[in-house]
Design a protein around this motif. Structure first.
Motif, PDB file in Angstrom:
ATOM      1  N   ARG A   1       1.413  -1.009   0.141  1.00  8.13           N
ATOM      2  CA  ARG A   1      -0.041  -0.348   0.010  1.00  8.13           C
ATOM      3  C   ARG A   1       0.796   0.935  -0.093  1.00  8.13           C
ATOM      4  NH1 ARG A   1      -4.813  -1.507   2.026  1.00  8.13           N
ATOM      5  NH2 ARG A   1      -5.423  -3.709   1.506  1.00  8.13           N
ATOM      6  N   THR A   2       0.253   2.285  -0.307  1.00  7.90           N
ATOM      7  CA  THR A   2       1.023   3.954  -0.650  1.00  7.90           C
ATOM      8  C   THR A   2       0.800   4.758   0.880  1.00  7.90           C
ATOM      9  OG1 THR A   2       1.322   3.506  -2.940  1.00  7.90           O
ATOM     10  CG2 THR A   2       1.606   5.557  -1.991  1.00  7.90           C
ATOM     11  N   VAL A   3       1.768   5.275   1.539  1.00 11.15           N
ATOM     12  CA  VAL A   3       1.642   5.900   2.944  1.00 11.15           C
ATOM     13  C   VAL A   3       2.081   7.155   2.194  1.00 11.15           C
ATOM     14  CG1 VAL A   3       1.605   6.015   5.042  1.00 11.15           C
ATOM     15  CG2 VAL A   3       1.386   3.503   4.031  1.00 11.15           C
ATOM     16  N   ALA A   4       1.151   7.875   2.862  1.00 16.41           N
ATOM     17  CA  ALA A   4       1.627   9.394   2.337  1.00 16.41           C
ATOM     18  C   ALA A   4       2.386  10.226   3.957  1.00 16.41           C
ATOM     19  CB  ALA A   4       0.550  10.294   1.874  1.00 16.41           C
TER      20      ALA A   4
ATOM     21  N   ILE B   1       6.023   4.633   0.099  1.00 17.10           N
ATOM     22  CA  ILE B   1       6.371   5.699   0.738  1.00 17.10           C
ATOM     23  C   ILE B   1       6.293   6.805  -0.581  1.00 17.10           C
ATOM     24  CG2 ILE B   1       6.949   7.870   2.212  1.00 17.10           C
ATOM     25  CD1 ILE B   1       6.763   4.761   3.560  1.00 17.10           C
ATOM     26  N   LEU B   2       4.805   8.256  -0.130  1.00 17.69           N
ATOM     27  CA  LEU B   2       5.100   9.193  -0.812  1.00 17.69           C
ATOM     28  C   LEU B   2       5.365  10.124  -0.198  1.00 17.69           C
ATOM     29  CD1 LEU B   2       1.686   8.731  -3.396  1.00 17.69           C
ATOM     30  CD2 LEU B   2       4.425   8.766  -4.026  1.00 17.69           C
ATOM     31  N   SER B   3       6.686  11.295  -0.343  1.00 14.18           N
ATOM     32  CA  SER B   3       6.702  12.216   0.230  1.00 14.18           C
ATOM     33  C   SER B   3       6.287  13.837  -0.173  1.00 14.18           C
ATOM     34  CB  SER B   3       7.846  12.286   0.353  1.00 14.18           C
ATOM     35  OG  SER B   3       8.787  11.407   1.016  1.00 14.18           O
ATOM     36  N   PHE B   4       5.969  14.550   0.988  1.00 10.96           N
ATOM     37  CA  PHE B   4       5.415  15.767   0.132  1.00 10.96           C
ATOM     38  C   PHE B   4       5.772  16.879   1.270  1.00 10.96           C
ATOM     39  CE2 PHE B   4       2.172  12.949  -0.796  1.00 10.96           C
ATOM     40  CZ  PHE B   4       1.860  13.169  -2.053  1.00 10.96           C
ATOM     41  N   GLN B   5       5.811  18.318   1.029  1.00 12.49           N
ATOM     42  CA  GLN B   5       6.088  19.354   1.784  1.00 12.49           C
ATOM     43  C   GLN B   5       5.317  19.758   2.601  1.00 12.49           C
ATOM     44  OE1 GLN B   5       9.107  20.931   1.132  1.00 12.49           O
ATOM     45  NE2 GLN B   5       9.980  19.536  -0.205  1.00 12.49           N
ATOM     46  N   SER B   6       4.000  19.553   2.981  1.00 14.60           N
ATOM     47  CA  SER B   6       3.048  19.256   3.536  1.00 14.60           C
ATOM     48  C   SER B   6       2.393  18.407   4.112  1.00 14.60           C
ATOM     49  CB  SER B   6       2.685  20.877   3.816  1.00 14.60           C
ATOM     50  OG  SER B   6       1.839  20.715   2.573  1.00 14.60           O
ATOM     51  N   TRP B   7       1.480  18.379   5.185  1.00 13.84           N
ATOM     52  CA  TRP B   7       0.247  18.135   5.751  1.00 13.84           C
ATOM     53  C   TRP B   7      -0.969  17.662   5.048  1.00 13.84           C
ATOM     54  CZ3 TRP B   7       2.490  13.331   7.541  1.00 13.84           C
ATOM     55  CH2 TRP B   7       3.578  13.306   8.155  1.00 13.84           C
TER      56      TRP B   7
ATOM     57  N   SER C   1      -3.379  13.787  -1.450  1.00 15.24           N
ATOM     58  CA  SER C   1      -2.996  12.758  -1.871  1.00 15.24           C
ATOM     59  C   SER C   1      -3.885  11.480  -1.703  1.00 15.24           C
ATOM     60  CB  SER C   1      -1.731  12.292  -1.787  1.00 15.24           C
ATOM     61  OG  SER C   1      -1.399  11.872  -0.475  1.00 15.24           O
ATOM     62  N   LEU C   2      -5.081  11.427  -0.425  1.00 14.97           N
ATOM     63  CA  LEU C   2      -4.462  10.821   0.209  1.00 14.97           C
ATOM     64  C   LEU C   2      -6.829  10.268  -0.261  1.00 14.97           C
ATOM     65  CD1 LEU C   2      -5.797   8.308   2.203  1.00 14.97           C
ATOM     66  CD2 LEU C   2      -6.437  10.048   3.939  1.00 14.97           C
ATOM     67  N   LEU C   3      -7.219  12.138  -0.759  1.00 13.21           N
ATOM     68  CA  LEU C   3      -8.272  12.002  -0.784  1.00 13.21           C
ATOM     69  C   LEU C   3      -8.067  11.749  -2.442  1.00 13.21           C
ATOM     70  CD1 LEU C   3      -9.645  15.634   1.566  1.00 13.21           C
ATOM     71  CD2 LEU C   3      -9.504  12.844   1.201  1.00 13.21           C
ATOM     72  N   ARG C   4      -7.370  12.089  -3.191  1.00 14.67           N
ATOM     73  CA  ARG C   4      -7.372  11.705  -4.638  1.00 14.67           C
ATOM     74  C   ARG C   4      -7.801  10.421  -4.946  1.00 14.67           C
ATOM     75  NH1 ARG C   4      -3.705  16.329  -4.885  1.00 14.67           N
ATOM     76  NH2 ARG C   4      -1.884  13.998  -5.287  1.00 14.67           N
ATOM     77  N   GLY C   5      -6.671   9.191  -4.041  1.00 17.65           N
ATOM     78  CA  GLY C   5      -6.887   8.133  -4.026  1.00 17.65           C
ATOM     79  C   GLY C   5      -5.375   7.779  -4.869  1.00 17.65           C
ATOM     80  N   ASP C   6      -4.269   8.369  -4.380  1.00 16.14           N
ATOM     81  CA  ASP C   6      -3.106   8.982  -4.920  1.00 16.14           C
ATOM     82  C   ASP C   6      -2.297   7.362  -3.596  1.00 16.14           C
ATOM     83  OD1 ASP C   6      -3.164   9.975  -7.336  1.00 16.14           O
ATOM     84  OD2 ASP C   6      -2.577  11.871  -6.507  1.00 16.14           O
ATOM     85  N   ALA C   7      -2.806   7.622  -2.151  1.00 27.64           N
ATOM     86  CA  ALA C   7      -2.355   6.988  -1.670  1.00 27.64           C
ATOM     87  C   ALA C   7      -3.540   6.352  -0.460  1.00 27.64           C
ATOM     88  CB  ALA C   7      -1.619   8.429   0.123  1.00 27.64           C
TER      89      ALA C   7
END
Length: 314
Positions: free
Chosen positions: A184-187, A207-213, A219-225
């Motif tokens: 699974r993918t975790v943001a 792991i998907l890394s971002f600059q901010s929460w 990304s979770l709401l889009r379905g990417d994570a």
């Protein structure tokens, strides 16, 4: 626990079954979620908060000759590195120009006790130590978990809060714990302690890394994570923003890891660290800390964190 098969990322979702939402409407909703996550100042959900054995021993390591306190007193100002996008710790509300939150109030009270004015500079997990080392800020007060690895690079104050890392997933997700994250993918946010913990606890997760929460939430709401993982305090802020935007999410998982939040100082900057510790202990003794805590956490976490207070005298 057995691993669930990997799920393909899903596209934009409607919060109402059977309805159709255009790409333009989805874009508007995503923007609304991010704005709410940045602006909302909120209270957190209840969670277990282990007390024992988590306070690091703050000590001067190496005698680097750093003495920020003298410079701070000469200029009459102390510069705190804080979060601008992480309610209720620190964020700038819609239409506001200055940050507010639990850590902002805490830092302001510390500055008052040091008899200097506070100034706030935005930092994130990736750049906060670099900004401290360069002298751009004097103190890190930015949801920083005190760890033994970090204690080798910087000094820490006495802890002023304690939190618990968990997962947040979409409302219809079957994920209930780290044992189901294989494939699974975790943001996450770049440079956060949560990433190293998750790689240890769920090595099969992507792991998907971002600059901010807020962008991690998007990304979770889009379905990417498939999940976002951070502390309960931050997750509850993100959940409240999602709820207000009509998106269903939930916080799950037993505690993955616990840790104390503390202020960070340049290594060997003992005079400043000791003065800040004295201020925190004074706040614990005279009730100022409890008032700040109750303002931001009291409705759902009624028992204030207990700052360690050393005996006075020689």
């Amino acid at each position: 626990m057995t691993s669930s098969p990997a799920r393909r990322p899903r596209g934009p979702r409607s919060s109402c079954a059977g309805s159709h939402i255009s790409d333009e409407e989805v874009s508007v909703r995503m923007k609304r979620v991010v704005c709410l996550a940045l602006a909302l100042l909120l209270l957190t959900a209840c969670g277990d908060r282990p007390r024992a054995g988590l306070s690091p021993v703050a000590g001067t390591k190496g005698g680097t000759g750093v003495n920020s306190l003298e410079k701070i007193r000469k200029r009459g100002e102390i510069v705190f590195g804080v979060k601008f996008d992480t309610p209720p710790f620190g964020s700038i509300g819609q239409g506001a120009t200055e940050p507010e939150g639990f850590e902002i109030d805490l830092a302001t009270e510390v500055a008052e006790r040091l008899k200097v004015r506070p100034r706030f500079v935005e930092v994130n997990p990736k750049n906060r130590v670099a900004n401290l080392d360069s002298g751009k800020i004097d103190v890190i007060t930015a949801t920083m978990i005190a760890t033994r690895a970090r204690d080798k690079a910087i000094d820490f104050s006495e802890p002023y809060f304690e939190d618990d890392q968990r997962l947040m997933v979409r409302g219809d997700s079957e994920i209930t714990g780290v044992g189901q994250l294989d494939g699974r993918t975790v943001a996450l946010v770049q440079g956060s302690t949560e990433e190293s913990v998750l790689r240890d606890k769920a090595p099969g997760a992507k792991i998907l890394s971002f600059q901010s929460w807020p962008t991690a939430l998007q990304s979770l709401l889009r379905g990417d994570a498939d999940a976002v993982s951070t502390t309960v305090g931050i997750l509850t802020g993100l959940k409240s923003a999602a709820d207000k935007a009509g998106e269903k999410v939930k916080i799950v998982s037993p505690g993955i890891a616990q840790g104390p939040l503390a202020m960070g100082f340049r290594q060997g900057d003992a005079a400043l660290r000791d003065e800040v510790n004295a201020a925190l202990m004074g706040m614990a003794e005279d009730g100022a800390y409890d008032r700040i805590y109750t303002k931001w956490w009291g409705k759902v976490l009624p028992e204030p964190y207990k700052i360690r207070v050393l005996p006075s005298g020689s």
